[in-house]
Design an enzyme around this catalytic site. Structure first.
Site, PDB file in Angstrom:
ATOM      1  N   GLU A  43     -16.397   8.556 -30.421  1.00 17.85           N
ATOM      2  CA  GLU A  43     -15.794   7.869 -29.290  1.00 17.85           C
ATOM      3  C   GLU A  43     -14.527   8.604 -28.860  1.00 17.85           C
ATOM      4  O   GLU A  43     -13.602   8.789 -29.644  1.00 17.85           O
ATOM      5  CB  GLU A  43     -15.475   6.447 -29.751  1.00 17.85           C
ATOM      6  CG  GLU A  43     -14.601   5.646 -28.850  1.00 17.85           C
ATOM      7  CD  GLU A  43     -14.220   4.304 -29.499  1.00 17.85           C
ATOM      8  OE1 GLU A  43     -14.583   4.061 -30.674  1.00 17.85           O
ATOM      9  OE2 GLU A  43     -13.557   3.518 -28.810  1.00 17.85           O
ATOM     10  N   ASP A  80     -14.167   3.750 -33.344  1.00 17.31           N
ATOM     11  CA  ASP A  80     -12.962   3.137 -33.886  1.00 17.31           C
ATOM     12  C   ASP A  80     -13.258   1.774 -34.500  1.00 17.31           C
ATOM     13  O   ASP A  80     -14.206   1.100 -34.113  1.00 17.31           O
ATOM     14  CB  ASP A  80     -11.927   2.942 -32.762  1.00 17.31           C
ATOM     15  CG  ASP A  80     -11.346   4.265 -32.299  1.00 17.31           C
ATOM     16  OD1 ASP A  80     -11.477   5.254 -33.046  1.00 17.31           O
ATOM     17  OD2 ASP A  80     -10.777   4.299 -31.192  1.00 17.31           O
ATOM     18  N   ASP A 140     -12.103  -1.042 -33.965  1.00 17.47           N
ATOM     19  CA  ASP A 140     -11.527  -2.113 -33.140  1.00 17.47           C
ATOM     20  C   ASP A 140     -12.605  -2.673 -32.210  1.00 17.47           C
ATOM     21  O   ASP A 140     -13.773  -2.300 -32.308  1.00 17.47           O
ATOM     22  CB  ASP A 140     -10.321  -1.591 -32.343  1.00 17.47           C
ATOM     23  CG  ASP A 140     -10.706  -0.446 -31.407  1.00 17.47           C
ATOM     24  OD1 ASP A 140     -11.918  -0.162 -31.274  1.00 17.47           O
ATOM     25  OD2 ASP A 140      -9.799   0.160 -30.814  1.00 17.47           O
ATOM     26  N   ASP A 193     -13.186  -2.333 -28.989  1.00 17.84           N
ATOM     27  CA  ASP A 193     -13.847  -1.358 -28.123  1.00 17.84           C
ATOM     28  C   ASP A 193     -14.854  -0.523 -28.900  1.00 17.84           C
ATOM     29  O   ASP A 193     -15.957  -0.247 -28.421  1.00 17.84           O
ATOM     30  CB  ASP A 193     -12.816  -0.404 -27.494  1.00 17.84           C
ATOM     31  CG  ASP A 193     -12.161  -1.035 -26.270  1.00 17.84           C
ATOM     32  OD1 ASP A 193     -12.647  -2.114 -25.834  1.00 17.84           O
ATOM     33  OD2 ASP A 193     -11.174  -0.465 -25.778  1.00 17.84           O
TER      34      ASP A 193
END
Ligand code: 0RA
Length: 631
Positions: free
Chosen positions: A421, A494, A496, A498
């Site tokens: 990403e 990641d 998180d 997103d």
């Protein structure tokens, strides 16, 4: 009572001994999924009683002492002496392997199908069972310990209730865990209640105080509404039911403004993910009936081609449930209905009723045909677009995308593609990797949601195009798994929200367009660390909050610990990324299973826990490792 063993008594013990010796043969595994098989077995018996029309309520309780009870208000298991065994019918079904069926009285049975191993198997794998029967004005009880009746069944009082209550404690010597999982049980009960309309199924978990009650007046019609709850729908749910000579047939369907088909088929309440005769019959009837109607209503011009099977399936959500006397389950995972009579039965029942529905609801019918025609036009456009793309050679692997940092090895049996990403993490990964066998493909921003796009749009998306070219396998009709350029495809995002979203989108895409790559174990999810804890000269990476707590305990003076939280892959330097996440000798990776990919698509959420035995085994090999993954 055990002073003298008769021949039949010895047989009894041998039967249950066989179950104890090889529990896997009867319930698949002895892990958490095997544990829940005991629950399904007991619940299925009550569902059978409900399907036979004798029971309206089923009540499941998880108790704090580690037991689980299932109570129904059916006829109650008979308690009178059984001629052959000279024991009560109750004790006979509890202690003789496969006895259950012989005491049934026809009808459609869940327990006649795949899951039905018989309640004696639950007894064999429990340390204690209490069986209670409410019948003919009395309350009867019989206790079992280590699978043997403690005493004969006896009246303990008067009661005007009717029904059966089974309370069992799973044997901790058999199971890896004896802790029941509330969510697993809830999703299974929800599904069973959709499939058995008019029955109320309740569950209470006394460990947490949580409770649920399911009652679906509309049965599978409610199921389709639930599956479509977040979608823009076209018309109402069409529901068809017929008690045909071949068995009971129910179909519920509704079109939506989406592009994917969602179809769930069941035989005797058992999920048949491999489809079978009921599905085949439905598919041909649907295409034929919609074409016939469209011609008849002049919605399809004389010179226009017929709508294809793909056209009429786009955006359609369907649940098919058939119940038959002697279901034959076939296929690799025994989850495909083999009875040929069901193909013709579903085909003729569905086409007759569906044509009648369309005749009587011209507005709805027109909207459905319009959706299918749109799909047909899009299909033609997509084909033209794809032909151009393919003609240009863009998907032929001739021109690898510029942002791909390929590996030097061309031996595709040991290479890895990291899908990363963002450009900054991509940069770290490119520097940190072992370029001999590791390739990096950075994705910029969010990829397209394939659930909301047709093939032409998907192919026009640069991120996806780059990925397909890097993989080398093509897509759709040109898909060829043998052309895969890497052995492991690793999604690295990641830790998180997103990152989770991008992972979900990628998983959905793999699930929809490259399913066989998941099935053959080529797709992985990287596990970057969440924290780095350092204390003096010591430092350690940890991968979960739990891990952080545990590690902190091992440092003697925690107040001097420096805790670094990694919010994104980009915060790690190339060397850190290599040693924590990419180095095959040190990293942890999760292998993605079909079940994980399915979970990425919310619509499958009611089906968790409905898998059949051989698949269960597959799940258990990975489920533990994926457990705390928030897909
Ligand atoms: C066979 C015959 C009858 C009842 C049952 C099975 C029965 C089994 C279970 C297991 C859980 N709940 C159940 N409820 C009923 C009785 C037949 C009769 O009374 O005529």
């Amino acid at each position: 009572m055990d002073s003298q063993y008769g021949a039949s008594e010895i047989k009894v013990l041998e039967g249950l001994e066989a179950v104890k010796r090889r529990p896997g043969m009867y319930i698949g595994t002895t892990d958490v999924s095997g544990l829940h098989h005991l629950v399904w077995e007991v619940v299925d018996n009550s569902i059978d009683e409900a399907m036979a029309g004798f029971c309206k309520n089923i009540n499941v309780e998880i108790l704090e002492d580690g037991s689980l009870s299932v109570e129904d208000d059916g006829r109650g298991i008979p308690v009178e002496t059984h001629e052959k065994t000279k024991k009560s019918a109750l004790e006979t079904v509890m202690t003789i392997l496969h006895a259950g069926g012989k005491f049934g009285d026809g009808g459609y049975k869940v327990s006649g199908g795949l899951h039905g191993v018989g309640i004696s198997v639950v007894n064999a794998l429990s340390s204690t069972i209490k069986a209670e029967v409410f019948r003919d004005g009395y309350h009867w009880v019989q206790d079992y310990k280590d699978s043997k009746a403690v005493a004969d069944v006896k009246k303990v009082g008067k009661s005007d209730k009717r029904g059966t209550k089974i309370t069992f404690v799973p044997d901790p010597k058999v199971f890896e865990t004896v802790v029941f999982d509330f969510d697993t049980i809830v999703s299974r009960l929800r599904q069973q209640s959709y499939l058995t309309k008019g029955v109320t199924i309740s569950i209470t978990d006394y460990r947490s105080g949580k409770r649920f009650r399911f009652y679906f007046e509309g049965g599978i019609k409610s199921y389709v509404s639930y599956l479509n709850r977040k979608k823009e729908t076209i018309g109402e749910v069409v529901y068809i039911e017929k008690d045909a000579p071949e068995g009971l047939i129910e179909v519920a369907l509704q079109y939506t403004q989406t592009f994917q088909e969602h179809i769930f088929t069941f035989a005797n309440n058992i999920h048949t993910p491999e489809g079978g005769m009921h599905l085949t019959g439905f598919r041909s009837a649907l295409t034929r009936t919609i074409n016939n109607y469209a011609r008849k209503a002049a919605l399809l011009k004389e010179k226009e081609e017929n709508l294809t099977s793909d056209d009429v399936r786009e955006g359609l959500t369907t649940v098919i449930s058939v119940k038959l006397g002697n279901p034959q389950f076939e296929g690799q995972t025994k989850s495909k209905l083999g009875n040929p009579e069901m193909r013709t039965a579903v085909e003729s029942v569905f086409s007759e009723y569906f044509m009648q529905y369309m005749d009587e609801h011209p507005n709805e019918a027109r909207a459905m045909v319009a959706k299918c025609s749109l799909a047909a036009r899009a299909r033609l456009a997509a084909r033209a677009a794809r032909d151009t793309v393919i003609r240009k050679g863009a998907l032929e692997g001739m021109t690898l995308p510029g942002k791909l940092a390929d590996c030097s090895s061309r031996d595709s049996s040991n290479t890895e593609l990291f899908i990363v990403e963002g450009d900054s993490a991509g940069g770290s990964a490119k520097q940190g990797r072992n370029r001999e066998f590791q390739a990096i493909l950075p994705l910029r921003g969010k990829i397209l949601n394939v659930e909301q796009a047709r093939m032409d749009k998907i192919l026009a998306n640069n991120e996806i195009k780059a990925l397909i070219i890097a993989l080398g396998v093509g897509i759709g009709e040109t898909f060829d798994a043998s052309k895969l350029r890497y052995d492991r495809i690793v999604i690295m995002t990641d830790a998180d929200v997103d990152g989770a979203h991008i992972r979900t989108l990628l998983l959905t895409m793999f699930y929809r367009y490259f399913q066989s790559l998941i099935e053959t174990g080529h797709v992985y999810i990287a596990q970057p660390p969440l924290y780095r804890l350092s204390f003096g000269k010591k430092s350690e990476y940890v991968y979960s909050d739990e891990g952080k707590e545990n590690t902190l305990k091992t440092f003697e003076t925690p107040d001097k610990v420096n805790i670094q939280r990694y919010k994104g892959l980009g915060e790690m330097n190339p060397e850190q990324l290599w040693e924590t996440t990419m180095d095959p000798d040190r990293r942890t990776m999760f292998q993605v299973t079909i079940e994980d990919a399915q979970q990425a698509d919310f619509v499958f959420d009611t089906l968790m826990g409905s898998e059949v035995l051989p698949r269960k085994k597959f799940i258990q090999t990975h489920a533990k490792r994926v457990r705390n993954l928030d897909i």
